[in-house]
Design an enzyme around this catalytic site. Structure first.
Site, mmCIF file in Angstrom:
data_model
loop_
_atom_site.group_PDB
_atom_site.id
_atom_site.type_symbol
_atom_site.label_atom_id
_atom_site.label_comp_id
_atom_site.label_asym_id
_atom_site.label_seq_id
_atom_site.Cartn_x
_atom_site.Cartn_y
_atom_site.Cartn_z
ATOM 1 N N HIS A 298 139.857 108.823 -41.277
ATOM 2 C CA HIS A 298 139.841 108.998 -39.814
ATOM 3 C C HIS A 298 140.306 110.401 -39.443
ATOM 4 O O HIS A 298 139.641 111.124 -38.686
ATOM 5 C CB HIS A 298 140.761 107.948 -39.179
ATOM 6 C CG HIS A 298 140.968 108.102 -37.703
ATOM 7 N ND1 HIS A 298 140.306 107.345 -36.769
ATOM 8 C CD2 HIS A 298 141.769 108.950 -36.988
ATOM 9 C CE1 HIS A 298 140.675 107.699 -35.548
ATOM 10 N NE2 HIS A 298 141.570 108.687 -35.655
ATOM 11 N N GLU A 299 141.447 110.828 -39.973
ATOM 12 C CA GLU A 299 142.001 112.131 -39.566
ATOM 13 C C GLU A 299 141.115 113.280 -40.025
ATOM 14 O O GLU A 299 140.957 114.275 -39.293
ATOM 15 C CB GLU A 299 143.417 112.293 -40.129
ATOM 16 C CG GLU A 299 144.408 111.282 -39.585
ATOM 17 C CD GLU A 299 144.465 111.225 -38.049
ATOM 18 O OE1 GLU A 299 144.770 110.152 -37.509
ATOM 19 O OE2 GLU A 299 144.187 112.262 -37.419
ATOM 20 N N HIS B 16 138.582 114.106 -37.551
ATOM 21 C CA HIS B 16 139.061 115.042 -36.508
ATOM 22 C C HIS B 16 139.068 116.464 -37.049
ATOM 23 O O HIS B 16 138.656 117.405 -36.363
ATOM 24 C CB HIS B 16 140.483 114.670 -36.092
ATOM 25 C CG HIS B 16 140.594 113.392 -35.339
ATOM 26 N ND1 HIS B 16 139.708 113.025 -34.359
ATOM 27 C CD2 HIS B 16 141.479 112.365 -35.447
ATOM 28 C CE1 HIS B 16 140.068 111.844 -33.867
ATOM 29 N NE2 HIS B 16 141.130 111.432 -34.512
ATOM 30 N N HIS C 253 137.442 110.583 -30.907
ATOM 31 C CA HIS C 253 137.501 109.142 -31.118
ATOM 32 C C HIS C 253 136.192 108.502 -30.685
ATOM 33 O O HIS C 253 135.490 109.013 -29.850
ATOM 34 C CB HIS C 253 138.666 108.544 -30.357
ATOM 35 C CG HIS C 253 139.980 108.808 -31.031
ATOM 36 N ND1 HIS C 253 141.165 108.936 -30.349
ATOM 37 C CD2 HIS C 253 140.270 108.994 -32.341
ATOM 38 C CE1 HIS C 253 142.155 109.187 -31.190
ATOM 39 N NE2 HIS C 253 141.629 109.235 -32.427
#
Lengths: 88, 416
Positions: free
Chosen positions: B126-127, B130, B136
């Site tokens: 997930h990170e 980014h 998101h």
């Protein structure tokens, strides 16, 4: 009727919505109050983003979601400093 | 998915684990391996490459990974067990861009069977999304959902969801396929047939700053601008999801390929269905195409063969307005029948342009008529355009400059 959110829930709700970009950060100099309509709209956008029923109120399911472990980044980009703004 | 608007210009990114979790049962080797797999997950769907570097290198790596507690020199202090788990900085020139921080007070696990702790691989994937420029996502199966979803299975076999792949490809293009590619993971699901005949030349992308959209609609708080087989999305925050248009048929699943232009679109009250109009027909969507077949506009009270320029639902009375040229029809959603006594002259909407490109109601309840590069604003509940209408669309909606030349409505004389 859903249980009325406690004052603490409401405070948590506003902080949470501001932190993750659903509400603009308060302007102390302008001392504007958050209008109930804006708060309701912000809750609805958050509920839609989280896949919750869009009630517009801090119902127990919404407050529980706000307590879930999550990423620190805001959901609505541009509202928090993590985004590097390109100069026009 | 949402895009941060920033991407890496280079295709090989360096990374290094600068500090390791204290007190979690994971060895440094395991942490490094998990980070490698998490980055490889994104590399497999793009032409990005990730190269681990040592601490002796001449420069800092692009992605510096740290496990930190509470306040740790950036403006996002961690909050101990639970709450916020990690964050990462978007691509950019700043030394902190791309850096990824995990809350060292979490109980980081790998392959935990009892559901205890927080799966490090899942949060790392997930990170790193980014760190590559993705925001998101609200898609149920996306790894970019803001909330922790639990372990995602074997790191060596995990594949990104369709939503995440599309987000990445918006930023970095599609992963090149070479005859030397050995499938290291399960082969992708077969792609849908191309919406365009394969032999057609690649279409030049339209320029949103030219305006003259085919349709404009406020759908679930976002404003959609349709132009030919493309569309742009404007988020409630006023930011474009992406300056690049998205393909019509890849988003509106089920819309027939032969539908090339959307003439009007709107989100219906109160059921929130989305209706797309093309020619004398319309299609209705919830999340996917509903009921499959196109419906004739006669169902909404128009004469056979008639088409529409603009359609919108007016919150004040919940009725749907269908505009063609200088006249309009009205449909009563609650009674599910056209209102009698129509069509009427559009002049009732004082100041409205004939044959608008489309009309929509903003999140604040104002009604906007769009035509060419201009808009006419009608305050909430009013059927009279603001005196300063029309205004240029570019600055307010499209992140474009106002046209410097072009017809402007005569300004009312200033009061002396």
């Amino acid at each position: 009727r859903a249980r009325e959110p406690s004052a603490q829930d409401v405070s948590l709700g506003v902080d949470w919505l501001t932190r993750y970009g659903y509400l603009p950060p308060p302007h102390p100099a302008q001392a504007q109050l958050q209008s109930p309509a804006k708060l309701r709209d912000a809750i609805k956008v958050m509920q839609r983003f989280a896949g919750l029923p869009e009630t517009g109120i801090l119902d127990p399911l919404t407050v529980a979601t706000m307590h879930k472990p999550r990423c620190s980044l805001p959901d609505v980009l541009g509202a928090a400093g993590l985004v590097r703004r390109r100069r026009r | 998915y949402a895009l941060s608007g920033s991407v890496w210009k280079k295709r090989t990114l360096t990374w290094r684990v600068n500090s390791f979790p204290q007190g979690s049962g994971l060895s440094q080797e395991t942490v490094r391996t998990l980070m490698h797999h998490a980055l490889t997950t994104w590399g497999a769907e793009s032409d990005l490459r990730f190269q681990e570097v040592g601490s002796q290198g001449p420069t800092e790596p692009d992605i510096l990974i740290d496990f930190a507690r509470a306040y740790h020199q950036d403006s996002y202090p961690f909050d101990g067990q639970g709450g916020t788990l990690a964050h990462a900085f978007f691509p950019g020139e700043h030394p902190i861009s791309g850096d990824t921080h995990f809350d060292d007070e979490e109980t980081w696990t790998f392959g935990s069977k009892d559901g205890e702790g927080t799966d490090l691989f899942a949060v790392a994937v997930h990170e790193f999304g980014h760190a590559l420029g993705l925001g998101h996502s609200s898609a149920p199966d996306s790894i970019m959902r803001p909330f922790y979803q639990g372990p995602v299975g074997n790191p060596a076999e995990y594949r990104l969801s369709q939503d995440d792949r599309e987000g990445l490809q918006q930023l970095y293009g599609r992963a090149p396929q070479t005859p030397y590619d050995k499938p290291t993971r399960k082969p992708l699901a077969p792609l849908p047939p191309p919406a365009l005949p394969p032999d057609s030349p690649p279409q030049p992308l339209p320029d949103r700053c030219d305006g003259n959209f085919d349709a404009i609609a406020n759908i679930r708080g976002e404003t959609f601008f349709f132009k030919g087989p493309w569309f742009w999305r404007l988020q409630p925050s006023g930011q474009l999801v992406s300056p690049r248009p998205a393909r019509l048929h890849r988003f509106w699943e089920g819309l027939p390929a032969q539908v090339k232009v959307i003439q009007a679109a709107y989100a219906r009250h109160p059921d929130g269905r989305i209706l797309l109009f093309s020619g004398p027909q319309f299609w209705s969507f919830q999340d996917r195409l509903l009921e499959g077949a196109a419906r004739p506009l006669t169902e909404l009270g128009l004469p056979p063969g008639e088409e529409v320029d603009a359609v919108f639902s007016w919150p004040l009375n919940g009725k749907t307005y269908l505009i063609r040229g200088q006249q309009y029809w009205r449909y009563d959603e609650a009674a599910a029948r056209p209102d009698p006594g129509y069509p009427r002259d559009l002049s009732l909407w004082e100041g409205a342009p004939p044959a608008p490109d489309d009309v929509t109601v903003s999140n604040t309840g104002d009604t906007y008529f769009f035509k060419g590069l201009q808009y006419w604003r009608f305050p909430k509940g009013s059927i009279k355009a603001e005196p300063d209408s029309p205004q240029p669309m570019g600055p307010k909606f499209l992140d474009c400059p106002a046209p410097t030349v072009g017809p402007q409505a005569p300004r009312p004389p200033r009061a002396t």
